[in-house]
Write a protein that holds these residues in place. Structure first.
Motif, PDB file in Angstrom:
ATOM      1  N   ARG A  64       0.819  -1.204   0.000  1.00  0.00           N
ATOM      2  CA  ARG A  64       0.000   0.000   0.000  1.00  0.00           C
ATOM      3  C   ARG A  64       0.855   1.256   0.000  1.00  0.00           C
ATOM      4  O   ARG A  64       1.776   1.390   0.787  1.00  0.00           O
ATOM      5  N   LEU A  65       0.498   2.170  -0.886  1.00  0.00           N
ATOM      6  CA  LEU A  65       1.093   3.497  -0.885  1.00  0.00           C
ATOM      7  C   LEU A  65       0.426   4.332   0.190  1.00  0.00           C
ATOM      8  O   LEU A  65      -0.765   4.148   0.476  1.00  0.00           O
ATOM      9  N   GLU A  66       1.166   5.256   0.750  1.00  0.00           N
ATOM     10  CA  GLU A  66       0.560   6.256   1.627  1.00  0.00           C
ATOM     11  C   GLU A  66      -0.316   7.148   0.743  1.00  0.00           C
ATOM     12  O   GLU A  66      -0.105   7.246  -0.469  1.00  0.00           O
ATOM     13  N   HIS A  67      -1.289   7.814   1.348  1.00  0.00           N
ATOM     14  CA  HIS A  67      -2.210   8.645   0.548  1.00  0.00           C
ATOM     15  C   HIS A  67      -1.479   9.744  -0.213  1.00  0.00           C
ATOM     16  O   HIS A  67      -1.800  10.018  -1.368  1.00  0.00           O
ATOM     17  N   GLY A  68      -0.482  10.355   0.402  1.00  0.00           N
ATOM     18  CA  GLY A  68       0.285  11.404  -0.280  1.00  0.00           C
ATOM     19  C   GLY A  68       1.044  10.861  -1.475  1.00  0.00           C
ATOM     20  O   GLY A  68       1.128  11.517  -2.526  1.00  0.00           O
ATOM     21  N   GLU A  69       1.581   9.646  -1.356  1.00  0.00           N
ATOM     22  CA  GLU A  69       2.285   9.010  -2.470  1.00  0.00           C
ATOM     23  C   GLU A  69       1.310   8.698  -3.604  1.00  0.00           C
ATOM     24  O   GLU A  69       1.629   8.906  -4.781  1.00  0.00           O
ATOM     25  N   ALA A  70       0.138   8.208  -3.259  1.00  0.00           N
ATOM     26  CA  ALA A  70      -0.870   7.901  -4.274  1.00  0.00           C
ATOM     27  C   ALA A  70      -1.359   9.179  -4.955  1.00  0.00           C
ATOM     28  O   ALA A  70      -1.574   9.203  -6.175  1.00  0.00           O
ATOM     29  N   PHE A  71      -1.515  10.247  -4.181  1.00  0.00           N
ATOM     30  CA  PHE A  71      -1.942  11.525  -4.757  1.00  0.00           C
ATOM     31  C   PHE A  71      -0.905  12.028  -5.763  1.00  0.00           C
ATOM     32  O   PHE A  71      -1.253  12.464  -6.866  1.00  0.00           O
ATOM     33  N   THR A  72       0.373  11.951  -5.393  1.00  0.00           N
ATOM     34  CA  THR A  72       1.441  12.383  -6.298  1.00  0.00           C
ATOM     35  C   THR A  72       1.422  11.553  -7.576  1.00  0.00           C
ATOM     36  O   THR A  72       1.572  12.087  -8.680  1.00  0.00           O
ATOM     37  N   ALA A  73       1.223  10.250  -7.451  1.00  0.00           N
ATOM     38  CA  ALA A  73       1.142   9.384  -8.628  1.00  0.00           C
ATOM     39  C   ALA A  73      -0.081   9.735  -9.474  1.00  0.00           C
ATOM     40  O   ALA A  73      -0.010   9.754 -10.706  1.00  0.00           O
TER      41      ALA A  73
ATOM     42  N   ALA B  25       3.780   3.450  -9.231  1.00  0.00           N
ATOM     43  CA  ALA B  25       4.352   3.923  -7.969  1.00  0.00           C
ATOM     44  C   ALA B  25       4.344   2.817  -6.916  1.00  0.00           C
ATOM     45  O   ALA B  25       5.273   2.707  -6.103  1.00  0.00           O
ATOM     46  N   THR B  26       3.323   1.979  -6.938  1.00  0.00           N
ATOM     47  CA  THR B  26       3.236   0.854  -5.996  1.00  0.00           C
ATOM     48  C   THR B  26       4.370  -0.137  -6.228  1.00  0.00           C
ATOM     49  O   THR B  26       5.040  -0.561  -5.285  1.00  0.00           O
ATOM     50  N   VAL B  27       4.589  -0.508  -7.483  1.00  0.00           N
ATOM     51  CA  VAL B  27       5.669  -1.440  -7.798  1.00  0.00           C
ATOM     52  C   VAL B  27       7.020  -0.819  -7.448  1.00  0.00           C
ATOM     53  O   VAL B  27       7.885  -1.478  -6.857  1.00  0.00           O
ATOM     54  N   ALA B  28       7.202   0.448  -7.782  1.00  0.00           N
ATOM     55  CA  ALA B  28       8.468   1.123  -7.475  1.00  0.00           C
ATOM     56  C   ALA B  28       8.750   1.102  -5.976  1.00  0.00           C
ATOM     57  O   ALA B  28       9.864   0.782  -5.546  1.00  0.00           O
ATOM     58  N   LYS B  29       7.758   1.426  -5.173  1.00  0.00           N
ATOM     59  CA  LYS B  29       7.958   1.437  -3.726  1.00  0.00           C
ATOM     60  C   LYS B  29       8.239   0.031  -3.204  1.00  0.00           C
ATOM     61  O   LYS B  29       9.130  -0.157  -2.368  1.00  0.00           O
ATOM     62  N   ALA B  30       7.515  -0.952  -3.703  1.00  0.00           N
ATOM     63  CA  ALA B  30       7.717  -2.329  -3.252  1.00  0.00           C
ATOM     64  C   ALA B  30       9.135  -2.814  -3.559  1.00  0.00           C
ATOM     65  O   ALA B  30       9.712  -3.573  -2.782  1.00  0.00           O
ATOM     66  N   LEU B  31       9.698  -2.370  -4.684  1.00  0.00           N
ATOM     67  CA  LEU B  31      11.033  -2.814  -5.091  1.00  0.00           C
ATOM     68  C   LEU B  31      12.139  -1.871  -4.628  1.00  0.00           C
ATOM     69  O   LEU B  31      13.318  -2.154  -4.837  1.00  0.00           O
ATOM     70  N   GLY B  32      11.740  -0.737  -4.058  1.00  0.00           N
ATOM     71  CA  GLY B  32      12.745   0.237  -3.615  1.00  0.00           C
ATOM     72  C   GLY B  32      13.431   0.947  -4.765  1.00  0.00           C
ATOM     73  O   GLY B  32      14.607   1.294  -4.683  1.00  0.00           O
ATOM     74  N   LEU B  33      12.686   1.189  -5.845  1.00  0.00           N
ATOM     75  CA  LEU B  33      13.236   1.835  -7.035  1.00  0.00           C
ATOM     76  C   LEU B  33      12.509   3.129  -7.347  1.00  0.00           C
ATOM     77  O   LEU B  33      11.437   3.409  -6.821  1.00  0.00           O
TER      78      LEU B  33
ATOM     79  N   GLY C 253      -6.624  -4.223  -9.028  1.00  0.00           N
ATOM     80  CA  GLY C 253      -7.384  -3.585  -7.960  1.00  0.00           C
ATOM     81  C   GLY C 253      -7.488  -2.090  -8.165  1.00  0.00           C
ATOM     82  O   GLY C 253      -7.050  -1.544  -9.175  1.00  0.00           O
ATOM     83  N   VAL C 254      -8.098  -1.449  -7.200  1.00  0.00           N
ATOM     84  CA  VAL C 254      -8.275   0.005  -7.196  1.00  0.00           C
ATOM     85  C   VAL C 254      -7.701   0.523  -5.884  1.00  0.00           C
ATOM     86  O   VAL C 254      -7.956  -0.058  -4.828  1.00  0.00           O
ATOM     87  N   TYR C 255      -6.941   1.605  -5.973  1.00  0.00           N
ATOM     88  CA  TYR C 255      -6.348   2.181  -4.772  1.00  0.00           C
ATOM     89  C   TYR C 255      -7.449   2.457  -3.748  1.00  0.00           C
ATOM     90  O   TYR C 255      -8.498   2.961  -4.115  1.00  0.00           O
ATOM     91  N   PRO C 256      -7.236   2.098  -2.489  1.00  0.00           N
ATOM     92  CA  PRO C 256      -5.987   1.678  -1.856  1.00  0.00           C
ATOM     93  C   PRO C 256      -5.788   0.169  -1.825  1.00  0.00           C
ATOM     94  O   PRO C 256      -4.825  -0.316  -1.246  1.00  0.00           O
ATOM     95  N   ASN C 257      -6.663  -0.588  -2.467  1.00  0.00           N
ATOM     96  CA  ASN C 257      -6.591  -2.053  -2.414  1.00  0.00           C
ATOM     97  C   ASN C 257      -5.967  -2.617  -3.684  1.00  0.00           C
ATOM     98  O   ASN C 257      -6.658  -3.120  -4.567  1.00  0.00           O
ATOM     99  N   LEU C 258      -4.648  -2.521  -3.772  1.00  0.00           N
ATOM    100  CA  LEU C 258      -3.913  -3.006  -4.934  1.00  0.00           C
ATOM    101  C   LEU C 258      -3.116  -4.250  -4.565  1.00  0.00           C
ATOM    102  O   LEU C 258      -2.649  -4.379  -3.436  1.00  0.00           O
TER     103      LEU C 258
END
Length: 161
Positions: A5-14, A53-61, A108-113
């Motif tokens: 899960r992305l934080e809401h601010g991260e999802a908003f930026t994406a 953004a979700t994949v990037a955060k999960a992989l640290g990229l 899925g649909v944010y926040p349930n990805l």
């Protein structure tokens, strides 16, 4: 499947990056692939950017979602992300997709990805995944490969930078 899960601010930026992407496409008068029907281009771009953004955060990229360089990978140097709001969808791969890229599939649909899994482009381009007819058996414009979720590698992989 990996829930991340992305934080809401991260999802908003994406989401803003997704809007930016749509407006750039409008500006350059981009056309969808022949035969590819998109219900809501704005929603598709927003969901896609959030998935990236979700994949990037999960992989640290780093996520390249807001780059104007359309030749860049979605994430890092060689990771492309496909997404669908349909939790049972298959991962689409197009003719122009790079064989050596890693394709991650997010549903899925944010926040349930959920990050379902990944597969190299060359491994997706198999005859058994080829789709060139619609559900009624009629030929489609813009055939593609559709990889079932069960055929994806479910674990997140180590990333070589």
């Amino acid at each position: 499947m990996t829930r991340f899960r992305l934080e809401h601010g991260e999802a908003f930026t994406a989401a803003v990056a997704g809007l930016q992407r749509r407006f750039r496409a409008i500006q350059r008068q981009a056309k969808n692939d022949p035969g590819f029907k998109m219900k809501d281009e704005f929603a598709t771009d927003i969901h896609g950017a959030i998935a990236e953004a979700t994949v990037a955060k999960a992989l640290g990229l780093y996520c390249n979602a807001s780059s104007i360089d359309r030749g860049l990978a979605d994430v890092g140097a060689n990771i492309e992300v496909r997404s669908s709001t349909n939790p049972s969808a298959k991962m689409p791969i197009r003719q122009k997709d790079k064989d050596n890229s890693k394709f991650y599939f997010v549903v899925g649909v944010y926040p349930n990805l959920q990050i379902v899994g990944w597969k190299y482009g060359k491994d997706c381009k198999q005859e058994r995944y080829w789709v060139d007819k619609d559900k009624d058996g009629n030929p489609i414009n813009g055939p593609y490969w559709a990889v079932p979720q069960s055929d994806l590698n479910p674990e997140l992989i180590e990333v070589v930078l």
